[in-house]
Design an enzyme around this catalytic site. Structure first.
Site, PDB file in Angstrom:
ATOM      1  CG  PHE A  86      -1.731   1.066   1.175  1.00  0.00           C
ATOM      2  CD1 PHE A  86      -3.034   1.146   0.657  1.00  0.00           C
ATOM      3  CD2 PHE A  86      -1.531   2.297   2.209  1.00  0.00           C
ATOM      4  CE1 PHE A  86      -3.743   2.340   0.618  1.00  0.00           C
ATOM      5  CE2 PHE A  86      -2.300   3.460   2.260  1.00  0.00           C
ATOM      6  CZ  PHE A  86      -3.644   3.511   1.376  1.00  0.00           C
ATOM      7  N   GLY A  87       0.712   1.949  -1.164  1.00  0.00           N
ATOM      8  CA  GLY A  87       1.519   3.206  -1.171  1.00  0.00           C
ATOM      9  C   GLY A  87       0.463   4.634  -0.739  1.00  0.00           C
ATOM     10  CE1 TYR A  88       2.665   5.003   4.002  1.00  0.00           C
ATOM     11  CE2 TYR A  88       2.523   7.477   4.386  1.00  0.00           C
ATOM     12  CZ  TYR A  88       3.138   6.238   4.551  1.00  0.00           C
ATOM     13  OH  TYR A  88       4.345   6.187   5.295  1.00  0.00           O
ATOM     14  N   GLY A  89       2.196   7.710  -0.221  1.00  0.00           N
ATOM     15  CA  GLY A  89       3.024   9.105  -0.470  1.00  0.00           C
ATOM     16  C   GLY A  89       3.502   8.964  -1.742  1.00  0.00           C
ATOM     17  CB  SER A  90       7.023   9.363  -3.252  1.00  0.00           C
ATOM     18  OG  SER A  90       7.332   8.328  -2.312  1.00  0.00           O
ATOM     19  CD  GLU A 122       9.503   4.371   0.789  1.00  0.00           C
ATOM     20  OE1 GLU A 122       9.051   5.239   1.930  1.00  0.00           O
ATOM     21  OE2 GLU A 122       9.242   4.749  -0.348  1.00  0.00           O
TER      22      GLU A 122
HETATM   23  C1  SIN Z   1       4.447   5.752   0.749  1.00  0.00           C
HETATM   24  O1  SIN Z   1       4.485   6.504  -0.230  1.00  0.00           O
HETATM   25  O2  SIN Z   1       3.725   4.570   0.882  1.00  0.00           O
HETATM   26  C2  SIN Z   1       5.478   5.890   1.745  1.00  0.00           C
HETATM   27  C3  SIN Z   1       6.128   7.240   1.906  1.00  0.00           C
HETATM   28  C4  SIN Z   1       6.836   7.815   0.697  1.00  0.00           C
HETATM   29  O3  SIN Z   1       7.697   7.102   0.101  1.00  0.00           O
HETATM   30  O4  SIN Z   1       6.589   8.964   0.357  1.00  0.00           O
END
Ligand code: SIN
Length: 188
Positions: A24-28, A99
């Site tokens: 699951f990705g929530y940022g980049s 990460e």
């Molecule tokens: C993510 O995107 O899930 C983790 C935080 C990031 O790499 O910005």
């Protein structure tokens, strides 16, 4: 906890024997998929909110002048929207490096837009990590982001691309959108 979580993450879950794993990705990770994936789906996880409370020493800032990026903070009943990717387990070698600045892999339940569910992994930087910055006002965070740059580019690009991707998904995030508004106000 050290800045570099690569070794810890390798030992957190045994992914051998899995044909594929959901991430699951929530940022980049929503807008920058620099890894091969088998499938990608709009998804949500429960119990977490997205916050620009994590320092970035390696992507959007430097150790001397960290940028600000998102992590997840526990909040009962909150729902966080993002993008889920089904990847082969080998992809985590790359993701663990990407990460590495304080993020650890956690297992959680994903809900997909069509009502399906799956268990998968999410990278979260917790409060005890060495790069943690913690809460600040939207204006303070926007000012910080406006002045930060790192090897992956300007911190403002990270914020603006994240806000744009959330809009493309049809998702509201008051925290992200408030910081985006403050950043744009600095440009006026
Ligand atoms: C993510 O995107 O899930 C983790 C935080 C990031 O790499 O910005």
């Amino acid at each position: 906890m050290s800045h570099d979580t690569i070794q810890q993450n390798k030992m957190r879950q045994d992914l051998s024997g899995h044909e594929s794993v959901w991430l699951f990705g929530y940022g980049s990770l929503i807008y920058k998929a620099d890894f091969p994936y088998l499938e990608r789906r709009h998804a949500r996880i429960r119990g977490w909110v997205r916050r620009f409370w994590q320092g970035s020493h390696d992507h959007r800032g430097t150790p001397q002048s960290p940028g600000r990026v998102v992590t997840l903070v526990p909040e009962p009943d909150a729902v966080c929207a993002g993008m889920a990717y089904r990847v082969s387990p080998e992809v985590f070698a790359h993701l663990d490096v990407r990460e590495k600045n304080g993020y650890l892999r956690f297992t959680t339940d994903f809900a997909f837009a069509d009502g399906d569910h799956a268990d998968g992994l999410v990278y979260i930087a917790e409060q005890d990590n060495a790069a943690w910055l913690g809460p600040a006002t939207a204006k303070q965070i926007a000012r910080h982001i406006a002045s930060s740059h790192g090897p992956s580019g300007a911190n403002r690009e990270y914020l603006l691309r994240l806000a744009e991707s959330l809009r493309e998904l049809g998702e509201e995030d008051p925290h992200v959108f408030a910081i985006e508004r403050e950043l744009r106000a600095l440009d006026d």
